[in-house]
Design a protein around this motif. Structure first.
Motif, mmCIF file in Angstrom:
data_model
loop_
_atom_site.group_PDB
_atom_site.id
_atom_site.type_symbol
_atom_site.label_atom_id
_atom_site.label_comp_id
_atom_site.label_asym_id
_atom_site.label_seq_id
_atom_site.Cartn_x
_atom_site.Cartn_y
_atom_site.Cartn_z
ATOM 1 N N UNK A 295 -66.790 33.762 73.059
ATOM 2 C CA UNK A 295 -66.461 32.352 72.867
ATOM 3 C C UNK A 295 -67.134 31.529 73.951
ATOM 4 N N UNK A 296 -67.405 30.283 73.627
ATOM 5 C CA UNK A 296 -67.872 29.304 74.609
ATOM 6 C C UNK A 296 -66.702 28.404 74.961
ATOM 7 N N UNK A 297 -66.404 28.298 76.257
ATOM 8 C CA UNK A 297 -65.297 27.446 76.708
ATOM 9 C C UNK A 297 -65.798 26.522 77.811
ATOM 10 N N UNK A 298 -65.037 25.498 78.102
ATOM 11 C CA UNK A 298 -65.387 24.596 79.188
ATOM 12 C C UNK A 298 -65.413 25.355 80.511
ATOM 13 N N UNK A 299 -66.319 24.944 81.375
ATOM 14 C CA UNK A 299 -66.542 25.664 82.627
ATOM 15 C C UNK A 299 -65.283 25.772 83.477
ATOM 16 N N UNK A 300 -64.440 24.731 83.466
ATOM 17 C CA UNK A 300 -63.285 24.706 84.374
ATOM 18 C C UNK A 300 -62.047 25.399 83.807
ATOM 19 N N UNK A 301 -62.159 26.075 82.663
ATOM 20 C CA UNK A 301 -61.023 26.863 82.173
ATOM 21 C C UNK A 301 -60.757 27.988 83.171
ATOM 22 N N UNK A 302 -59.522 28.119 83.682
ATOM 23 C CA UNK A 302 -59.228 29.175 84.667
ATOM 24 C C UNK A 302 -59.571 30.556 84.125
ATOM 25 N N UNK A 303 -60.170 31.401 84.958
ATOM 26 C CA UNK A 303 -60.635 32.711 84.499
ATOM 27 C C UNK A 303 -59.476 33.640 84.150
ATOM 28 N N UNK A 304 -58.273 33.348 84.646
ATOM 29 C CA UNK A 304 -57.122 34.199 84.345
ATOM 30 C C UNK A 304 -56.190 33.579 83.306
ATOM 31 N N UNK A 305 -56.624 32.491 82.673
ATOM 32 C CA UNK A 305 -55.758 31.804 81.710
ATOM 33 C C UNK A 305 -55.633 32.598 80.421
ATOM 34 N N UNK A 306 -54.413 32.661 79.885
ATOM 35 C CA UNK A 306 -54.208 33.220 78.550
ATOM 36 C C UNK A 306 -54.604 32.168 77.520
ATOM 37 N N UNK A 307 -55.351 32.588 76.533
ATOM 38 C CA UNK A 307 -55.902 31.656 75.558
ATOM 39 C C UNK A 307 -55.375 31.949 74.163
ATOM 40 N N UNK A 308 -55.569 30.989 73.283
ATOM 41 C CA UNK A 308 -55.311 31.147 71.861
ATOM 42 C C UNK A 308 -56.601 30.828 71.109
ATOM 43 N N UNK A 309 -56.993 31.729 70.220
ATOM 44 C CA UNK A 309 -58.100 31.469 69.303
ATOM 45 C C UNK A 309 -57.474 31.163 67.952
ATOM 46 N N UNK A 310 -57.329 29.868 67.647
ATOM 47 C CA UNK A 310 -56.506 29.495 66.506
ATOM 48 C C UNK A 310 -55.069 29.861 66.822
ATOM 49 N N UNK A 311 -54.491 30.770 66.049
ATOM 50 C CA UNK A 311 -53.138 31.258 66.303
ATOM 51 C C UNK A 311 -53.125 32.632 66.981
#
Length: 322
Positions: A295-311
C-alpha cells in the motif's frame, strides 16, 4: 499477446493488465511452493520486449534513464526508470546487455508509448530501437532453477530468478520440457512478499521513485542529467517524499481481499469514517503468510500504527522509511 500456454489443462486466464497469460493452473499455493523450491517457470509472454542496438546504445540510453549504463557489463542485469519532467515515474525497464544488443522487458502494452518516446530522442546517435514483442516471449525461471536455456538467447539473472527472452515459437516446447508451470498470481505473491514495487501497480500518475523504494535499484544518484533528476535530487537532499510504500499483513479471517484502490485508514480513527491515509496497491494470498498487500500511505503515518484496509485489519511493516 495471448499465450499458447492458456490452452493447457487447468489454465485460468488472468485479467486486467496481465490478460493474455494464466493467472494459475489450478492450485496457486502449490505453484508458489514450486517456485520457492527453484522449480518450474512463469509465463510472462504478455510483457513488452524491446531491443536497442548500435554502438551508441548504452551512452544514449544513459542520458534518458535514471540508471548508470555507460559501464554496464555484458550479462549484467539492471533496472531503470523514465521519469516525467516533474520526476513522476512513467516507465520501468528491466535491462540486460549481451555485448551487442540491449534487451528490455516492460509492462504489458506499454512498449509502444515507450518506443515512441525513445524514437523522438534519437537525434544523431547511432542506435536502432525495435519492438520484439511479437517474436520474443519472456519467461522467468525461479531463483535456484537448474533448467537449461537455449543457446544464443538473452538471459537476465537477478536474485529473484532468470528472465529468459525466448523465441515465441519455442514457448510451448520449452514449457513442456521445463515445467511445471506457475501462473502470474504465484509470481505476484512472491513479488509482494519481497516488497518489490511494480510500475502501474505501486505507482500512479504522481509517484516519485523515493516513495516506492527504487533509489539504488533503479535510480543512480551519482550520474549526469536526465529528465526528472531535479525532483530526485531535491527529495534526496530534503528527505521528505509525500508518501511511502508499506507491506501489510491482512486479517486472515476475511473471505475477500481488499482490492487495489481500497482506502487505508487508522484503525483508531473510526474505520470508514476516518481520514483516508493511503490506498492498497496490490493484495495477494501467500502460501505461508496468508493474505498480504502493498500500500501507499502518507509519509507521516506512524510506523507502528494499526491500519484498516477498508474493513480489514492490517498490521504494517516498513518498506520505505518515513
Amino acid at each position: 499477446m495471448k499465450s499458447p500456454l492458456l490452452s493447457l489443462p487447468g489454465a485460468v486466464p488472468a485479467e486486467g493488465v496481465d490478460e493474455g497469460v494464466a493467472a494459475h493452473y489450478g492450485d496457486i499455493f502449490r505453484e508458489q511452493r514450486t517456485l520457492v523450491d527453484g522449480k518450474g517457470l512463469v509465463d510472462l509472454s504478455h510483457r513488452g520486449v524491446l531491443t536497442v542496438t548500435g554502438e551508441d546504445r548504452l551512452t544514449w540510453l544513459h542520458l534518458l534513464v535514471t540508471q548508470h549504463l555507460t559501464d554496464l557489463r555484458p550479462g549484467q542485469a539492471t533496472e531503470a526508470l523514465i521519469l516525467s519532467s516533474n520526476g513522476h515515474i512513467e516507465h520501468g525497464l528491466s535491462l540486460v546487455d549481451t555485448g551487442d544488443t540491449l534487451w528490455a522487458h516492460v509492462e504489458p502494452g506499454s512498449q509502444e508509448a515507450l518506443i515512441a518516446y525513445l524514437e523522438s530522442m534519437k537525434f544523431f546517435y547511432r542506435v536502432e530501437v525495435a519492438d520484439r514483442t511479437e517474436d520474443i516471449a519472456l519467461i522467468q525461471l525461479p531463483a535456484g532453477s537448474i533448467a537449461e536455456v537455449p543457446e544464443n538467447v538473452a538471459v537476465r539473472e537477478t536474485p529473484y530468478g532468470r528472465d529468459v527472452f525466448l523465441p515465441r515459437a519455442e514457448l510451448e516446447s520449452y514449457a513442456a520440457a521445463h515445467g511445471p508451470l506457475a501462473g502470474v498470481l504465484a509470481h505476484e505473491a512472491l513479488r509482494v512478499e519481497a516488497h518489490r514495487p511494480r510500475v502501474g501497480f505501486e505507482t500512479d500518475h504522481r509517484t516519485i521513485p523515493h516513495e516506492v523504494g527504487l533509489i539504488g535499484s533503479a535510480v543512480h544518484l551519482q550520474k549526469g542529467c536526465y529528465r526528472g533528476q531535479e525532483t530526485v535530487a531535491r527529495v534526496e537532499n530534503l528527505g521528505k517524499p509525500p508518501r511511502r510504500l508499506v507491506f501489510l499483513h491482512l486479517d486472515g479471517s476475511e473471505v475477500h481481499l481488499p482490492t487495489p484502490g481500497t482506502p487505508v485508514r487508522l484503525a483508531s480513527d473510526g474505520g470508514e469514517d476516518g481520514r483516508k491515509l493511503g490506498f492498497i496497491t496490490t493484495s495477494v494470498r501467500h502460501h505461508e503468510l496468508g493474505p498480504i498487500a502493498l500500500a501507499l500511505v502518507k509519509r507521516n503515518v506512524p510506523v507502528d500504527a494499526e491500519l484498516l484496509a477498508g474493513d480489514t485489519a492490517a498490521a504494517q511493516e516498513t518498506v520505505v522509511e518515513p
